[in-house]
Design a protein around this motif. Structure first.
Motif, short mmCIF file in Angstrom:
data_model
loop_
_atom_site.label_atom_id
_atom_site.label_comp_id
_atom_site.label_asym_id
_atom_site.label_seq_id
_atom_site.Cartn_x
_atom_site.Cartn_y
_atom_site.Cartn_z
N ARG A 1 0.83 -1.22 0.00
CA ARG A 1 0.00 0.00 0.00
C ARG A 1 0.86 1.25 0.00
N GLU B 1 -8.45 -0.69 -2.02
CA GLU B 1 -9.09 -0.33 -0.74
C GLU B 1 -8.66 1.07 -0.28
N ILE B 2 -7.46 1.51 -0.70
CA ILE B 2 -7.04 2.88 -0.33
C ILE B 2 -7.23 3.84 -1.53
N ALA C 1 0.97 4.05 -2.89
CA ALA C 1 0.59 5.43 -2.55
C ALA C 1 1.71 6.41 -2.89
#
Ligand code: KIV
Length: 270
Positions: A96, A129-130, A100
């Motif tokens: 993640r 999900e992010i 990001a």
């Protein structure tokens, strides 16, 4: 600029998606001028720009550095940044974070990762999900060069065909927004494209995918030993050295600088 919604609309309307890789400011600028739909800052960077023998040496920092440069050249084009080898393999927190960084620090709109096994589906779910769009990549996946035993066309046997088709469906279920298909028979590219709602973009996957992607350097004829799925629109690997040789000759023979290249003195009247 495209979004994942407009790219999906292109599929629905039968309009082909054009994707080309870029690695720096000028290639980003040229691709935006040419009106490509999507730019991919691929980890092919490692081979065609950094001179490595495969893509496995590429680091997140490399992709970040080059994505920023491409973004400066292509402010209004949808950019996908490739997640390099080991940037999404170890644990979901690191996955993640790396995804990001490519969005926040690199300026990309989406990230791409390779493979369709269960751990990759978890990575796709974790990243989406992010709120980061994920592009998946199936078939000949260059980061698996060692486990595949070479850059070999995938999905030729019935069993491999079915595995790739099942993985493509699972990838869509996991939330991917786009699927790159590389080095597979045209029939499989066609079947996946028809059975998925998300767009497919092919490279060596036949004529029937929703779009096509090529590596910038290959398309312009800068690379040696190209696979049959590439069409080169120029022969820059010959033309660039020719131009450079001309410059060397002109300097050595006193033809450069010419009169038009020199500043004249500004003579003041006293
Ligand atoms: O890294 C890359 O350039 C790619 C394309 C070949 C799809 O993944």
């Amino acid at each position: 600029m495209h979004t994942i919604r407009t790219l999906r609309k292109m599929k629905e309307e039968g309009r082909k998606i054009v994707m080309i890789t870029a690695y720096d400011y000028p290639s980003g600028r040229f691709l935006e001028q040419a009106g490509v739909d999507v730019i991919l800052v691929g980890d092919s960077l490692g081979m065609v720009v950094l001179g490595y023998k495969d893509t496995l040496q590429v680091k997140v920092e490399d992709i970040l550095h080059h994505t920023r440069a491409v973004r400066r050249g292509a402010a209004d084009t949808f950019i996908i940044a490739d997640m390099p080898y080991l940037s999404y393999h170890l644990n979901l927190e690191q996955t993640r974070l790396n995804a990001a960084r490519l969005i926040v620090e690199g300026g990309a709109n989406a990230v791409k990762l390779e493979g369709g096994k269960p751990t990759r589906l978890e990575a796709i779910r974790a990243i989406t999900e992010i709120e980061i769009p994920v592009v998946a990549h199936l078939g000949l996946t260059p980061q698996s060069i060692n486990s595949m035993g070479g850059y070999l066309v995938q999905g030729k046997s019935k069993a491999d065909h079915d595995t790739i088709l099942d993985q493509a469906k699972a990838i869509e279920q996991a939330g991917a927004s786009l699927l790159v298909l590389e080095g597979i028979p045209e029939k499989l590219g066609d079947q996946i494209t028809r059975e998925l709602v998300i767009p497919t973009v092919g490279i060596g996957a036949g004529r029937l995918t929703d779009g096509q992607v090529l590596v910038y350097n290959d398309l312009l004829g800068m690379s040696e030993n190209l696979p049959r799925f590439v069409r080169s629109y120029d022969d820059l690997k010959t033309r660039i050295p020719d131009k450079l040789t001309s410059f060397c000759r002109d300097v050595r023979e006193g033809r450069f600088p010419g009169e038009e290249n020199v500043y004249s003195p500004c003579l003041k009247q006293s």
